[in-house]
Write a protein that holds these residues in place. Structure first.
Motif, PDB file in Angstrom:
ATOM      1  N   LEU A  63       0.852  -1.190   0.000  1.00  0.00           N
ATOM      2  CA  LEU A  63       0.000   0.000   0.000  1.00  0.00           C
ATOM      3  C   LEU A  63       0.884   1.236   0.000  1.00  0.00           C
ATOM      4  O   LEU A  63       1.908   1.272   0.683  1.00  0.00           O
ATOM      5  CB  LEU A  63      -0.868   0.046   1.262  1.00  0.00           C
ATOM      6  CG  LEU A  63      -1.845  -1.086   1.543  1.00  0.00           C
ATOM      7  CD1 LEU A  63      -2.487  -0.882   2.910  1.00  0.00           C
ATOM      8  CD2 LEU A  63      -2.913  -1.131   0.474  1.00  0.00           C
ATOM      9  N   GLY A  83       1.796  10.501   4.599  1.00  0.00           N
ATOM     10  CA  GLY A  83       1.674   9.273   3.825  1.00  0.00           C
ATOM     11  C   GLY A  83       1.902   8.066   4.706  1.00  0.00           C
ATOM     12  O   GLY A  83       2.624   8.132   5.694  1.00  0.00           O
ATOM     13  N   ALA A  84       1.240   6.974   4.359  1.00  0.00           N
ATOM     14  CA  ALA A  84       1.456   5.729   5.087  1.00  0.00           C
ATOM     15  C   ALA A  84       1.554   4.612   4.068  1.00  0.00           C
ATOM     16  O   ALA A  84       0.725   4.518   3.168  1.00  0.00           O
ATOM     17  CB  ALA A  84       0.305   5.456   6.040  1.00  0.00           C
ATOM     18  N   HIS A  85       2.574   3.805   4.185  1.00  0.00           N
ATOM     19  CA  HIS A  85       2.824   2.790   3.175  1.00  0.00           C
ATOM     20  C   HIS A  85       3.093   1.449   3.839  1.00  0.00           C
ATOM     21  O   HIS A  85       3.620   1.398   4.938  1.00  0.00           O
ATOM     22  CB  HIS A  85       4.007   3.185   2.311  1.00  0.00           C
ATOM     23  CG  HIS A  85       4.030   4.653   2.013  1.00  0.00           C
ATOM     24  ND1 HIS A  85       3.021   5.259   1.329  1.00  0.00           N
ATOM     25  CD2 HIS A  85       4.882   5.625   2.389  1.00  0.00           C
ATOM     26  CE1 HIS A  85       3.275   6.561   1.258  1.00  0.00           C
ATOM     27  NE2 HIS A  85       4.395   6.811   1.903  1.00  0.00           N
ATOM     28  N   THR A  86       2.749   0.404   3.152  1.00  0.00           N
ATOM     29  CA  THR A  86       2.965  -0.933   3.688  1.00  0.00           C
ATOM     30  C   THR A  86       3.652  -1.771   2.619  1.00  0.00           C
ATOM     31  O   THR A  86       3.145  -1.861   1.507  1.00  0.00           O
ATOM     32  CB  THR A  86       1.619  -1.591   4.039  1.00  0.00           C
ATOM     33  OG1 THR A  86       0.806  -0.623   4.685  1.00  0.00           O
ATOM     34  CG2 THR A  86       1.804  -2.769   4.932  1.00  0.00           C
ATOM     35  N   VAL A  87       4.777  -2.344   2.948  1.00  0.00           N
ATOM     36  CA  VAL A  87       5.512  -3.150   1.976  1.00  0.00           C
ATOM     37  C   VAL A  87       5.902  -4.491   2.598  1.00  0.00           C
ATOM     38  O   VAL A  87       7.022  -4.667   3.060  1.00  0.00           O
ATOM     39  CB  VAL A  87       6.792  -2.438   1.499  1.00  0.00           C
ATOM     40  CG1 VAL A  87       7.405  -3.167   0.318  1.00  0.00           C
ATOM     41  CG2 VAL A  87       6.499  -1.003   1.129  1.00  0.00           C
ATOM     42  N   PRO A  88       4.995  -5.423   2.657  1.00  0.00           N
ATOM     43  CA  PRO A  88       5.357  -6.706   3.238  1.00  0.00           C
ATOM     44  C   PRO A  88       5.832  -7.696   2.176  1.00  0.00           C
ATOM     45  O   PRO A  88       5.322  -7.687   1.057  1.00  0.00           O
ATOM     46  CB  PRO A  88       4.037  -7.187   3.849  1.00  0.00           C
ATOM     47  CG  PRO A  88       2.977  -6.539   3.028  1.00  0.00           C
ATOM     48  CD  PRO A  88       3.578  -5.352   2.311  1.00  0.00           C
ATOM     49  N   LYS A 122      12.403   4.036   1.539  1.00  0.00           N
ATOM     50  CA  LYS A 122      11.527   5.125   1.156  1.00  0.00           C
ATOM     51  C   LYS A 122      11.724   6.332   2.072  1.00  0.00           C
ATOM     52  O   LYS A 122      10.808   6.779   2.739  1.00  0.00           O
ATOM     53  CB  LYS A 122      10.078   4.658   1.204  1.00  0.00           C
ATOM     54  CG  LYS A 122       9.196   5.481   0.306  1.00  0.00           C
ATOM     55  CD  LYS A 122       7.797   4.954   0.264  1.00  0.00           C
ATOM     56  CE  LYS A 122       6.834   5.991  -0.237  1.00  0.00           C
ATOM     57  NZ  LYS A 122       7.302   6.751  -1.379  1.00  0.00           N
ATOM     58  N   CYS A 179      -8.482   1.391   3.070  1.00  0.00           N
ATOM     59  CA  CYS A 179      -7.650   0.508   2.282  1.00  0.00           C
ATOM     60  C   CYS A 179      -7.261  -0.661   3.151  1.00  0.00           C
ATOM     61  O   CYS A 179      -6.895  -0.492   4.302  1.00  0.00           O
ATOM     62  CB  CYS A 179      -6.362   1.194   1.865  1.00  0.00           C
ATOM     63  SG  CYS A 179      -6.634   2.445   0.638  1.00  0.00           S
ATOM     64  N   ALA A 184      -3.530  -5.864   6.763  1.00  0.00           N
ATOM     65  CA  ALA A 184      -3.168  -4.473   6.977  1.00  0.00           C
ATOM     66  C   ALA A 184      -4.366  -3.594   6.696  1.00  0.00           C
ATOM     67  O   ALA A 184      -5.166  -3.893   5.830  1.00  0.00           O
ATOM     68  CB  ALA A 184      -2.024  -4.082   6.059  1.00  0.00           C
ATOM     69  N   THR A 185      -4.478  -2.542   7.450  1.00  0.00           N
ATOM     70  CA  THR A 185      -5.548  -1.584   7.192  1.00  0.00           C
ATOM     71  C   THR A 185      -4.986  -0.175   7.287  1.00  0.00           C
ATOM     72  O   THR A 185      -3.960   0.046   7.910  1.00  0.00           O
ATOM     73  CB  THR A 185      -6.682  -1.687   8.235  1.00  0.00           C
ATOM     74  OG1 THR A 185      -6.122  -1.410   9.521  1.00  0.00           O
ATOM     75  CG2 THR A 185      -7.326  -3.049   8.245  1.00  0.00           C
ATOM     76  N   THR A 186      -5.662   0.745   6.668  1.00  0.00           N
ATOM     77  CA  THR A 186      -5.300   2.150   6.793  1.00  0.00           C
ATOM     78  C   THR A 186      -6.575   2.913   7.094  1.00  0.00           C
ATOM     79  O   THR A 186      -7.584   2.698   6.441  1.00  0.00           O
ATOM     80  CB  THR A 186      -4.691   2.672   5.490  1.00  0.00           C
ATOM     81  OG1 THR A 186      -3.546   1.887   5.210  1.00  0.00           O
ATOM     82  CG2 THR A 186      -4.287   4.116   5.618  1.00  0.00           C
ATOM     83  N   ILE A 240      -0.046   5.214   0.448  1.00  0.00           N
ATOM     84  CA  ILE A 240      -1.228   6.047   0.636  1.00  0.00           C
ATOM     85  C   ILE A 240      -0.870   7.460   1.032  1.00  0.00           C
ATOM     86  O   ILE A 240      -0.109   7.688   1.976  1.00  0.00           O
ATOM     87  CB  ILE A 240      -2.131   5.398   1.704  1.00  0.00           C
ATOM     88  CG1 ILE A 240      -2.559   4.038   1.166  1.00  0.00           C
ATOM     89  CG2 ILE A 240      -3.347   6.261   2.005  1.00  0.00           C
ATOM     90  CD1 ILE A 240      -3.297   3.197   2.141  1.00  0.00           C
ATOM     91  N   ASP A 245       6.049  10.913   6.572  1.00  0.00           N
ATOM     92  CA  ASP A 245       5.929   9.762   5.705  1.00  0.00           C
ATOM     93  C   ASP A 245       6.359   8.527   6.476  1.00  0.00           C
ATOM     94  O   ASP A 245       7.384   8.549   7.140  1.00  0.00           O
ATOM     95  CB  ASP A 245       6.880   9.919   4.518  1.00  0.00           C
ATOM     96  CG  ASP A 245       6.116   9.856   3.220  1.00  0.00           C
ATOM     97  OD1 ASP A 245       5.217   9.018   3.129  1.00  0.00           O
ATOM     98  OD2 ASP A 245       6.428  10.663   2.328  1.00  0.00           O
TER      99      ASP A 245
END
Lengths: 456, 481
Positions: A377, B401-406, B72, A386, B421-423, A379, B369
């Motif tokens: 994700l 910003g919020a990011h998820t990279v699993p 990042k 999401c 995962a949730t946002t 965002i 971020d």
């Protein structure tokens, strides 16, 4: 002493000289080569391919696939072998009245295709025809090079552009609702030597238009053959595209598909992809939601067996507010197969109230198989919903026990659960004939699948 | 009534309260880095020759490596020649007892709310104080010695137990592991060393308090914790730094080793100076933390509350070698203003029936971020391995910003891995509900945020939980939306 400078590392490998030799040799024979602009464009793209090279596994998008091993070898352009109607007919889908373009090793087989009787405002043509008759139009359609979006030049899109030869050109004007499906059937017939084809599909739906597109990629004879497909789908404002894609590759075939999808305001897309064959299959999708209130659904199932390899890469870009996207991908890996999935959702700063979901469930059915999953994700808007979920495991022992308590033996129970896991996605196909073809292939691939035919 | 956004903005805008600096005389090595500096540091620490060689080897490897850029986060290139790699509070001799500590240093720790002596006796926590990477004091050492526990500065351990250091140093994070680990291996100045003998359950929490004081210094400390068969230790780590306009580099290495049935619980409350609202100054926190569950049924648990630093970039990891070993990672990361964080974990399942659990909560506010980046890898032999990952992000404001990279890589059929995962954001509804019940706007935000992080906070030892909750409040002051 100054700071220690960063040195750029090459994450690409140089192409074998055979590519340049082939390009020099074939370039003037490609359709539309007499048009200077098209010729220049092909040369530019080939030059960029040469400079960039082929991605190694150090390129993040190619982390799980060693593509150079199969693609960086000397290959010729595929010839056009004879195919009988009987061989083709069994892959027909969309009903008897569907409009159909049939390609054999990337070449349009006009004698097998049916595109007559189209309503006004609908164009279905071979791209080679378009390249000869109206190269400027094709160039204009390709000018906006969306392959650059991801991260720098895309080697295989460049290679496709350089050898651009055939494919499909489909245009549906505003407000036209196509009643009958359109089928694009690509047959790959293996040859004695290593060959490649570079088809390009261009689909444009005008505002409020509706169409149902079926794409079948079928291998009918084993052999070393690389299909390097680039497909551009444009769904206009308020338009709807139903897209079924069935990939039944034969042994020795490599399929690299780059799909670029653009959807306008209030547009709708439903895409279902089943990958049930092919030594190496790579499905890469770049979807841009360019208007608000878009509904997009991407379904997929992939089931590599033996030493097959499937790699799915999906990037969904929510550029505008109130969009809704849903990715539903399921993977099964048997024998020594490797199945990878990397899905990414981007939510841009302005894309408030986005709903984006992503599910990737995997079933690992052998000790030697491998599953990789990377649900991402990224965002930048705060009012969004999401979520993503990924799982990987073996068959549920409770479900197995349930079936066994109903009188199925262990093998039957396992086959049934395996089939059911994958079939859930097949049910999302819009066209029943495609679903049936996919189910047949799925049963053939499921261990002990023969027993299932009576049960289903 | 203020909207949720405004409330959070007010709430997140509070200033960094540990930003004072202390004027004390320091013994500093010349600026920059070369083999002579490495030798100088080694000589200052009176190290055995093998240690000097080990450092030099790391330095030579570092020269051949390049700074990674896949993460990042963005920052201007670091000029390693502008950094002082060695700064120590100047004392004629090492303090013999706590009373001998430089009064200025003691005053600083008092200001931070951690009086060196009194509080420890009250709370029963043994603390090692690290000042600009040099250990200044260790409390309760004698009491621990009775149990055979070795706890103290890394330099002391190198003098008193060189064989232990030699045996374990670099076995979890080798010198050439990554760019910053290599740098640390070459120039680390001090850190903590813990050795828990067989069957001993450490009776108190062990703690290290890190403080960067000098300008233009880098802090490079190295922590090594070894838990022998059947032992247990809970270790806490806290960090602060003065407010400065320049960025300072903190590149630490932490290595944990557990043998059969041993357990290490490692908790961090990281509150380095985060820079101002425009992103000026602040600490670059580039840390390599890794634990190896070498023994059967051993366990390593990482808990971190990351509120400070301009850039946080770390992945506390577990290598689950022993059968039935367990790895855990609980994290709360809060980024506000111009902070950046790229953090997560790696769980490498090697042994049979190994289990791991990851709970990551990210809160991003202002222009910050944040990225969760994690790897779960199950190797072929890890029969029956199990992983569950949950990572939730909360966005506060529309500029963050919020990011998820699993990454999930499974090579064993019987393994089970789950990732979710949730946002989301703090909704006006939630705040309104609290307000309707007479809870002030600010408290409502704190309540929602604390609820969001509860699972991780519950993992923190008592002494830290209180501090961490307060920190969460401070870091977020001025920001829900």
């Amino acid at each position: 002493m100054t700071a220690i400078a960063r040195r750029p590392v090459s994450r690409h490998t140089a192409p074998v000289p055979a590519f340049a030799e082939l390009f020099e040799h074939e370039q003037q024979h490609l359709p539309g080569s007499e048009a200077a602009a098209l010729d220049a464009w092909r040369r530019t793209r080939f030059a960029r391919f040469e400079t960039t090279g082929l991605p190694t596994q150090r390129v993040e998008h190619w982390k799980y696939t060693n593509i150079a091993k199969v693609a960086n070898v000397a290959m010729g352009l595929a010839s056009r072998p004879e195919v009988k109607l009987d061989d083709v007919q069994r892959y027909f889908a969309g009903g008897p009245l569907a409009r159909r373009l049939i390609f054999v090793n990337g070449h349009l087989a006009t004698e097998l295709s049916h595109v007559g009787g189209l309503p006004e405002g609908v164009v279905i043509k071979g791209l080679d025809v378009m390249l000869r008759d109206d190269p400027d139009r094709v160039l204009a359609a390709l000018a906006e090079d969306r392959a650059l979006d991801a991260s720098g030049p895309h080697s295989f899109a460049d290679l496709n552009a350089a050898f651009l030869q055939s494919g499909a050109w489909i245009e549906v004007a505003d407000d036209i609702v196509l009643e009958r499906p359109i089928q694009l059937l690509f047959l790959t017939v293996g040859e004695a030597s290593a060959v490649m084809t570079h088809p390009h599909i261009i689909v444009k739906l005008g505002a409020r238009a509706k169409a149902h597109l079926i794409e079948s990629h079928v291998g009918v004879k084993d052999g070393h053959c690389l299909t390097n497909l680039v497909a551009d789908y444009e769904v206009g404002a308020g338009a709807r595209l139903d897209h079924d894609r069935l990939q039944l590759g034969a042994a020795g075939t490599t399929f690299i598909g780059l799909n670029r999808i653009r959807i306008g305001e209030k547009g709708e897309l439903k895409q279902t992809v089943a990958t049930l064959g092919g030594t190496l299959v790579r499905n890469e999708t770049d979807m841009h939601l360019q208007g608000s209130f878009i509904e997009a659904q991407l379904n997929g199932v992939y089931m590599p067996i033996e030493s097959e390899h499937v790699d799915n890469v999906i990037r969904v870009h929510h550029e505008q507010p109130d969009g809704h996207s849903d990715q539903f991908y399921k993977g099964l890996a048997l024998d020594k197969a490797k199945a990878a999935f990397a899905g990414k959702i981007f939510v841009y700063k302005d894309a408030q109230r986005t709903n984006a979901f992503q599910t990737n469930n995997n079933l690992l059915l052998s000790d030697d198989a491998e599953i990789d999953s990377k649900p991402e994700l990224e965002i930048y808007a705060d009012d969004v919903k999401c979520s993503h979920g990924a799982t990987c495991g073996e068959l549920d022992p409770v479900a197995l026990f349930y079936l066994r308590s109903r009188g199925l033996d262990r093998d039957e129970a396992e086959s049934l659960l395996t089939y059911a896991f994958a079939a859930e996605v097949l049910e999302r196909f819009t066209d029943p004939a495609v679903m049936k073809l996919a189910q047949e292939r799925l049963i053939a691939r499921t261990p002990g699948g023969a027993n299932l035919t009576d049960m289903l | 009534m203020a909207t949720a956004l405004e409330t959070v903005q007010d709430y997140t805008a509070k200033a960094y309260k540990y930003g004072f600096s202390t004027a004390i005389e320091s013994d500093m090595a010349p600026k920059g880095l070369n083999e002579d500096i490495v030798r100088l540091i080694s000589a200052k620490k009176n190290e055995p020759e093998w240690m000097t060689e080990w450092r030099l080897e790391a330095y030579r490897r570092w020269l051949t490596m390049e700074e990674p850029n896949w993460q990042k986060v963005g920052y201007p290139p670091i000029d390693f020649q502008e950094i002082y790699f060695y700064a120590a509070p100047k004392t004629k001799e090492r303090p013999k007892s706590l009373d001998d500590i430089d009064p200025d240093i003691r005053e600083t720790y008092n200001k931070l709310g951690i009086p060196i002596k009194e509080q420890e006796i009250l709370s029963g926590v043994a603390v090692d104080y690290v000042w600009d990477s040099v250990s200044v004091a260790t409390t309760f050492r004698a009491k621990l010695q009775e149990l055979g526990i070795i706890f103290g500065s890394f330099s002391d351990a190198l003098q008193s137990h060189p064989e232990l250091v030699k045996k374990y140093l670099g076995t979890v994070v080798p010198q050439g592991d990554n760019y910053f680990a290599a740098l640390n291996s070459a120039v680390f100045t001090d850190g903590s060393f813990v050795y828990i003998p067989k069957g001993v359950r450490c009776p108190m929490e062990l703690s290290t308090y890190f403080r960067i004081n000098e300008m233009n210094t880098g802090q490079f400390e190295r922590t090594l914790i070894i838990a022998e068969e059947g032992s247990y230790v809970s270790y806490l780590e806290g960090c602060t730094a003065p407010q400065r306009d320049e960025n300072q580099l903190h590149a630490a290495v932490v290595e944990l080793i557990t043998m059969d049935d041993a357990e290490i619980k490692y908790s961090t409350v990281q509150n380095w100076y985060p820079g101002d609202a425009e992103g000026k100054g602040g600490i670059y926190n580039f840390v390599t933390k890794r634990g190896a569950c070498r023994g059967k049924r051993s366990k390593i648990s990482w808990t971190q509350v990351e509120t400070g630093s301009a850039i946080t970039w770390k992945y506390p990891s577990c290598i689950l070698q022993g059968d039935d070993s367990v790895g855990e990672f609980y994290s709360v990361a809060v980024t506000n203003n111009a902070q950046q964080a790229d953090t997560g974990t790696k769980m490498i399942h090697i042994g049979k029936r190994t289990r791991s659990r990851i709970v990551s909560k990210g809160i991003s506010a202002g222009k910050a971020d944040q990225t969760y980046r994690g790897l779960v890898r199950v190797l072929k032999g890890a029969e029956g391995a199990r992983n569950h990952t949950q990572c939730d992000s909360m966005l506060i404001g529309d500029k963050c910003g919020a990011h998820t990279v699993p990454y999930i890589e499974i090579k064993n059929r019987t393994a089970k891995a789950e990732h979710e995962a949730t946002t989301s954001k703090i909704s006006d509804d939630q705040l309104f509900y609290c307000r309707a019940r007479g809870i002030s706007e600010e408290d409502a935000v704190a309540l929602v945020v604390n609820g969001f992080c509860r699972e991780v906070m519950n993992e923190l030892p008592m002494e830290f939980a209180v501090e961490a909750r307060k920190l969460l409040g401070i870091s977020l002051e001025g920001s829900v939306g």
